[in-house]
Motif scaffolding. Structure first.
Motif, PDB file in Angstrom:
ATOM      1  N   ILE A   1      -9.116   7.006 -15.754  1.00  0.00           N
ATOM      2  CA  ILE A   1     -10.061   6.040 -15.211  1.00  0.00           C
ATOM      3  C   ILE A   1      -9.788   4.724 -15.924  1.00  0.00           C
ATOM      4  O   ILE A   1     -10.092   4.571 -17.108  1.00  0.00           O
ATOM      5  N   ARG A   2      -9.198   3.789 -15.192  1.00  0.00           N
ATOM      6  CA  ARG A   2      -8.681   2.569 -15.782  1.00  0.00           C
ATOM      7  C   ARG A   2      -9.765   1.486 -15.868  1.00  0.00           C
ATOM      8  O   ARG A   2     -10.471   1.209 -14.905  1.00  0.00           O
ATOM      9  N   ASN A   3      -9.870   0.893 -17.030  1.00  0.00           N
ATOM     10  CA  ASN A   3     -10.831  -0.168 -17.293  1.00  0.00           C
ATOM     11  C   ASN A   3     -10.270  -1.492 -16.757  1.00  0.00           C
ATOM     12  O   ASN A   3      -9.194  -1.921 -17.154  1.00  0.00           O
ATOM     13  N   ASN A   4     -11.007  -2.131 -15.854  1.00  0.00           N
ATOM     14  CA  ASN A   4     -10.556  -3.383 -15.269  1.00  0.00           C
ATOM     15  C   ASN A   4     -10.904  -4.599 -16.118  1.00  0.00           C
ATOM     16  O   ASN A   4     -10.497  -5.716 -15.787  1.00  0.00           O
ATOM     17  N   GLY A   5     -11.681  -4.397 -17.196  1.00  0.00           N
ATOM     18  CA  GLY A   5     -12.004  -5.482 -18.098  1.00  0.00           C
ATOM     19  C   GLY A   5     -13.188  -6.322 -17.678  1.00  0.00           C
ATOM     20  O   GLY A   5     -13.539  -7.289 -18.360  1.00  0.00           O
ATOM     21  N   ASP A   6     -13.818  -5.961 -16.565  1.00  0.00           N
ATOM     22  CA  ASP A   6     -14.972  -6.722 -16.075  1.00  0.00           C
ATOM     23  C   ASP A   6     -16.174  -5.811 -15.823  1.00  0.00           C
ATOM     24  O   ASP A   6     -16.995  -6.086 -14.957  1.00  0.00           O
ATOM     25  N   LYS A   7     -16.236  -4.715 -16.591  1.00  0.00           N
ATOM     26  CA  LYS A   7     -17.285  -3.698 -16.469  1.00  0.00           C
ATOM     27  C   LYS A   7     -17.172  -2.900 -15.173  1.00  0.00           C
ATOM     28  O   LYS A   7     -18.131  -2.288 -14.723  1.00  0.00           O
ATOM     29  N   THR A   8     -15.983  -2.921 -14.558  1.00  0.00           N
ATOM     30  CA  THR A   8     -15.675  -2.012 -13.463  1.00  0.00           C
ATOM     31  C   THR A   8     -14.467  -1.176 -13.852  1.00  0.00           C
ATOM     32  O   THR A   8     -13.720  -1.521 -14.783  1.00  0.00           O
ATOM     33  N   PHE A   9     -14.275  -0.079 -13.132  1.00  0.00           N
ATOM     34  CA  PHE A   9     -13.198   0.854 -13.440  1.00  0.00           C
ATOM     35  C   PHE A   9     -12.507   1.281 -12.152  1.00  0.00           C
ATOM     36  O   PHE A   9     -13.118   1.317 -11.082  1.00  0.00           O
ATOM     37  N   THR A  10     -11.231   1.624 -12.255  1.00  0.00           N
ATOM     38  CA  THR A  10     -10.461   2.150 -11.141  1.00  0.00           C
ATOM     39  C   THR A  10     -10.042   3.576 -11.454  1.00  0.00           C
ATOM     40  O   THR A  10      -9.418   3.830 -12.487  1.00  0.00           O
ATOM     41  N   THR A  11     -10.393   4.502 -10.573  1.00  0.00           N
ATOM     42  CA  THR A  11     -10.032   5.901 -10.762  1.00  0.00           C
ATOM     43  C   THR A  11      -8.668   6.161 -10.151  1.00  0.00           C
ATOM     44  O   THR A  11      -8.457   5.947  -8.953  1.00  0.00           O
ATOM     45  N   LEU A  12      -7.716   6.596 -10.973  1.00  0.00           N
ATOM     46  CA  LEU A  12      -6.376   6.901 -10.491  1.00  0.00           C
ATOM     47  C   LEU A  12      -6.313   8.325  -9.956  1.00  0.00           C
ATOM     48  O   LEU A  12      -7.207   9.131 -10.182  1.00  0.00           O
ATOM     49  N   LYS A  13      -5.249   8.614  -9.265  1.00  0.00           N
ATOM     50  CA  LYS A  13      -5.110   9.926  -8.639  1.00  0.00           C
ATOM     51  C   LYS A  13      -4.982  11.019  -9.688  1.00  0.00           C
ATOM     52  O   LYS A  13      -4.297  10.853 -10.704  1.00  0.00           O
ATOM     53  N   ASP A  14      -5.641  12.163  -9.451  1.00  0.00           N
ATOM     54  CA  ASP A  14      -5.535  13.308 -10.356  1.00  0.00           C
ATOM     55  C   ASP A  14      -4.074  13.721 -10.518  1.00  0.00           C
ATOM     56  O   ASP A  14      -3.265  13.585  -9.592  1.00  0.00           O
ATOM     57  N   PHE A  15      -3.758  14.253 -11.702  1.00  0.00           N
ATOM     58  CA  PHE A  15      -2.413  14.764 -11.941  1.00  0.00           C
ATOM     59  C   PHE A  15      -2.524  16.027 -12.783  1.00  0.00           C
ATOM     60  O   PHE A  15      -3.571  16.337 -13.352  1.00  0.00           O
ATOM     61  N   ALA A  16      -1.441  16.770 -12.866  1.00  0.00           N
ATOM     62  CA  ALA A  16      -1.443  18.052 -13.567  1.00  0.00           C
ATOM     63  C   ALA A  16      -0.806  17.918 -14.937  1.00  0.00           C
ATOM     64  O   ALA A  16       0.133  17.156 -15.129  1.00  0.00           O
ATOM     65  N   SER A  17      -1.352  18.678 -15.887  1.00  0.00           N
ATOM     66  CA  SER A  17      -0.705  18.816 -17.188  1.00  0.00           C
ATOM     67  C   SER A  17      -0.932  20.235 -17.703  1.00  0.00           C
ATOM     68  O   SER A  17      -1.383  20.452 -18.820  1.00  0.00           O
ATOM     69  N   GLY A  18      -0.646  21.209 -16.837  1.00  0.00           N
ATOM     70  CA  GLY A  18      -0.829  22.611 -17.190  1.00  0.00           C
ATOM     71  C   GLY A  18      -2.046  23.214 -16.516  1.00  0.00           C
ATOM     72  O   GLY A  18      -2.810  22.536 -15.823  1.00  0.00           O
ATOM     73  N   SER A  19      -2.239  24.519 -16.730  1.00  0.00           N
ATOM     74  CA  SER A  19      -3.347  25.251 -16.123  1.00  0.00           C
ATOM     75  C   SER A  19      -4.543  25.315 -17.066  1.00  0.00           C
ATOM     76  O   SER A  19      -4.381  25.484 -18.267  1.00  0.00           O
ATOM     77  N   PHE A  20      -5.736  25.205 -16.509  1.00  0.00           N
ATOM     78  CA  PHE A  20      -6.984  25.252 -17.263  1.00  0.00           C
ATOM     79  C   PHE A  20      -6.955  24.330 -18.488  1.00  0.00           C
ATOM     80  O   PHE A  20      -7.129  24.772 -19.617  1.00  0.00           O
ATOM     81  N   PRO A  21      -6.722  23.031 -18.267  1.00  0.00           N
ATOM     82  CA  PRO A  21      -6.718  22.108 -19.401  1.00  0.00           C
ATOM     83  C   PRO A  21      -8.098  22.072 -20.058  1.00  0.00           C
ATOM     84  O   PRO A  21      -9.115  21.941 -19.382  1.00  0.00           O
ATOM     85  N   LYS A  22      -8.133  22.137 -21.374  1.00  0.00           N
ATOM     86  CA  LYS A  22      -9.404  22.198 -22.087  1.00  0.00           C
ATOM     87  C   LYS A  22      -9.638  20.906 -22.860  1.00  0.00           C
ATOM     88  O   LYS A  22     -10.412  20.057 -22.436  1.00  0.00           O
ATOM     89  N   TYR A  23      -8.966  20.733 -23.982  1.00  0.00           N
ATOM     90  CA  TYR A  23      -9.123  19.519 -24.782  1.00  0.00           C
ATOM     91  C   TYR A  23      -7.919  18.610 -24.567  1.00  0.00           C
ATOM     92  O   TYR A  23      -6.812  19.071 -24.295  1.00  0.00           O
ATOM     93  N   VAL A  24      -8.155  17.305 -24.728  1.00  0.00           N
ATOM     94  CA  VAL A  24      -7.084  16.329 -24.600  1.00  0.00           C
ATOM     95  C   VAL A  24      -7.116  15.393 -25.799  1.00  0.00           C
ATOM     96  O   VAL A  24      -8.191  15.030 -26.282  1.00  0.00           O
ATOM     97  N   ALA A  25      -5.943  15.046 -26.307  1.00  0.00           N
ATOM     98  CA  ALA A  25      -5.811  14.112 -27.420  1.00  0.00           C
ATOM     99  C   ALA A  25      -4.745  13.090 -27.061  1.00  0.00           C
ATOM    100  O   ALA A  25      -3.810  13.386 -26.308  1.00  0.00           O
ATOM    101  N   VAL A  26      -4.874  11.887 -27.623  1.00  0.00           N
ATOM    102  CA  VAL A  26      -4.028  10.762 -27.238  1.00  0.00           C
ATOM    103  C   VAL A  26      -3.304  10.197 -28.452  1.00  0.00           C
ATOM    104  O   VAL A  26      -3.900   9.993 -29.510  1.00  0.00           O
ATOM    105  N   ALA A  27      -2.011   9.935 -28.301  1.00  0.00           N
ATOM    106  CA  ALA A  27      -1.220   9.258 -29.334  1.00  0.00           C
ATOM    107  C   ALA A  27       0.087   8.802 -28.711  1.00  0.00           C
ATOM    108  O   ALA A  27       0.463   9.246 -27.616  1.00  0.00           O
ATOM    109  N   ASP A  28       0.801   7.924 -29.397  1.00  0.00           N
ATOM    110  CA  ASP A  28       2.138   7.514 -28.984  1.00  0.00           C
ATOM    111  C   ASP A  28       3.141   8.414 -29.714  1.00  0.00           C
ATOM    112  O   ASP A  28       3.531   8.143 -30.843  1.00  0.00           O
ATOM    113  N   PHE A  29       3.560   9.482 -29.058  1.00  0.00           N
ATOM    114  CA  PHE A  29       4.437  10.461 -29.699  1.00  0.00           C
ATOM    115  C   PHE A  29       5.884   9.987 -29.797  1.00  0.00           C
ATOM    116  O   PHE A  29       6.634  10.480 -30.632  1.00  0.00           O
ATOM    117  N   THR A  30       6.290   9.074 -28.922  1.00  0.00           N
ATOM    118  CA  THR A  30       7.703   8.699 -28.859  1.00  0.00           C
ATOM    119  C   THR A  30       7.987   7.341 -29.478  1.00  0.00           C
ATOM    120  O   THR A  30       9.145   6.938 -29.542  1.00  0.00           O
TER     121      THR A  30
END
Length: 396
Positions: A273-302
């Motif tokens: 859900i992308r922040n437009n910077g004006d107190k509105t948001f744009t919802t992007l299309k769902d995507f997959a990252s495995g089955s039954f995703p539970k927790y998510v964490a964010v970092a720059d791994f590369t």
């Protein structure tokens, strides 16, 4: 003549099977980014986990909630990717969330533990000697608490708490100092709240709260816009995420605004859900990252300046990593890393001080924490097709 044409047909058939050029570019398989290097025994049914330097020795430690054993496991980091044996801390019944903050303003991080079954919050003070002491402070936020976050919502220098409640409420408990809190103040939300995180989503230097809404009613995300005095204005529902279970802040397009990513294990999907910077948001299309995703964490791994995702896939016993492309889309397929049974909470940090982001994963059914160290791989991203983005702009 017939023999000639039969031989010609056979040659053509073999060529068509073995020598026909590919109709599209073959995707390069991405290598695993992490290797499991260390495993630690916990209490029964570890789930939620945080990483902080609790004893102020410069190394990150771990605290894990053991919901089946009514305990916390506290692991002191050694700085080489390993940890000392667990210290067991007794909690209330069925601890499902723990947050760290300096609740008594002595310079050391304390703990607040949310207990699901007895619907209480326990406060533990940091002993300064590498352990925690349970106080006599027991908070009662209300009926069926789900998740919790800490932050200074009224800008008085004292940490407060916000708790999602099963029945369409978020409870705000303003801190009074010395680990004590005022009575809960409810904020009504438009669905059944699950995950909760904080961020300054409109960049006005006042802390806001993002709440995931799931259940049988209205689903999506709501932003509680902070006023700065401990009160909030609730946004409209931002559609997206289906049945969002967890939330994380992520800057997918490097515009210096916090976006959101959520997982929906029922729908096997992730949503940005992308922040437009004006107190509105744009919802992007769902995507997959495995089955039954539970927790998510964010970092720059590369190390390319783009945010990536690590996702625990509880029924497949894998952690998947989806690498960000800087436009709200991620590489496909995700990179799978096998861990012990039923992975739950994930925390990220450079546990061995080699300059690379590592991962700790709570594995519920084996009562273990797996430590996955990042491999030193240069440019692991092949030129795979992107997940298409869209879609609907939500006005709040």
């Amino acid at each position: 003549m017939n023999k000639f044409f039969s031989s010609l047909f056979f040659v053509f058939l073999v060529w068509s099977i073995t020598g026909c050029p590919s109709l599209g570019k073959v995707r390069t398989k991405m290598p695993r980014l992490f290797t499991t290097s260390f495993t630690m025994q916990t209490g029964a049914e570890p789930s939620f986990m945080i990483a902080e330097d609790f004893n102020r020795d410069g190394e990150k430690d771990l605290v894990v909630t053991n919901s089946g054993g009514n305990t916390l496991s506290y692991f002191k980091g050694k700085g080489d990717g390993t940890f000392k044996d667990q210290i067991i801390i007794q909690t209330g019944e069925d601890p499902i969330c723990v947050v760290a903050a300096d609740f008594n303003n002595n310079g050391y991080l304390d703990l607040a533990v949310l207990n699901y079954r007895d619907q209480t919050i326990n406060i533990f003070f940091n002993s300064r000697y590498g352990n925690f002491k349970k106080t006599k402070i027991t908070l009662k936020p209300g009926k069926i608490p789900i998740n919790m976050v800490a932050g200074d919502f009224n800008r008085d220098g004292i940490h407060d708490l916000a708790i999602t409640m099963r029945y369409h409420k978020v409870m705000i408990l303003l801190g009074k100092g010395k680990g004590r809190f005022k009575n809960p103040v409810p904020i009504t939300v438009k669905g059944q709240p699950t995950a909760i995180i904080t961020g300054d989503y409109d960049k006005n230097k006042i802390l806001d709260i993002a709440v995931a809404l799931a259940g049988s009613g209205k689903t999506g995300i709501q932003i509680l816009w902070g006023i700065g005095d401990g009160t909030f204005n609730a946004s409209k529902i931002i559609k997206g995420g289906g049945q969002p279970l967890t939330l994380a802040n992520i800057d997918v397009d490097n515009d210096d605004y916090d976006d959101l990513v959520t997982s929906s294990n029922v729908l096997h999907s992730m949503t940005v859900i992308r922040n437009n910077g004006d107190k509105t948001f744009t919802t992007l299309k769902d995507f997959a990252s495995g089955s039954f995703p539970k927790y998510v964490a964010v970092a720059d791994f590369t190390g390319d300046g783009r945010s990536d995702l690590a996702v625990s896939n509880s029924t497949d016993d894998i952690i998947t990593v989806s690498l960000g492309r800087g436009d709200g889309t991620f590489t496909w397929p995700p990179i799978a890393h096998v861990v012990d049974e039923h992975p739950q909470g994930i925390v990220l940090h450079d546990f061995d001080n080699d300059g690379l982001i590592d991962m700790a994963v709570a594995c519920r059914d084996k009562n273990l924490v797996n430590i996955l160290l990042k491999r030193n791989i240069v440019n692991p991203k092949p030129d795979n097709p992107v997940q298409p983005a869209s879609e609907v702009k939500e006005v709040t």
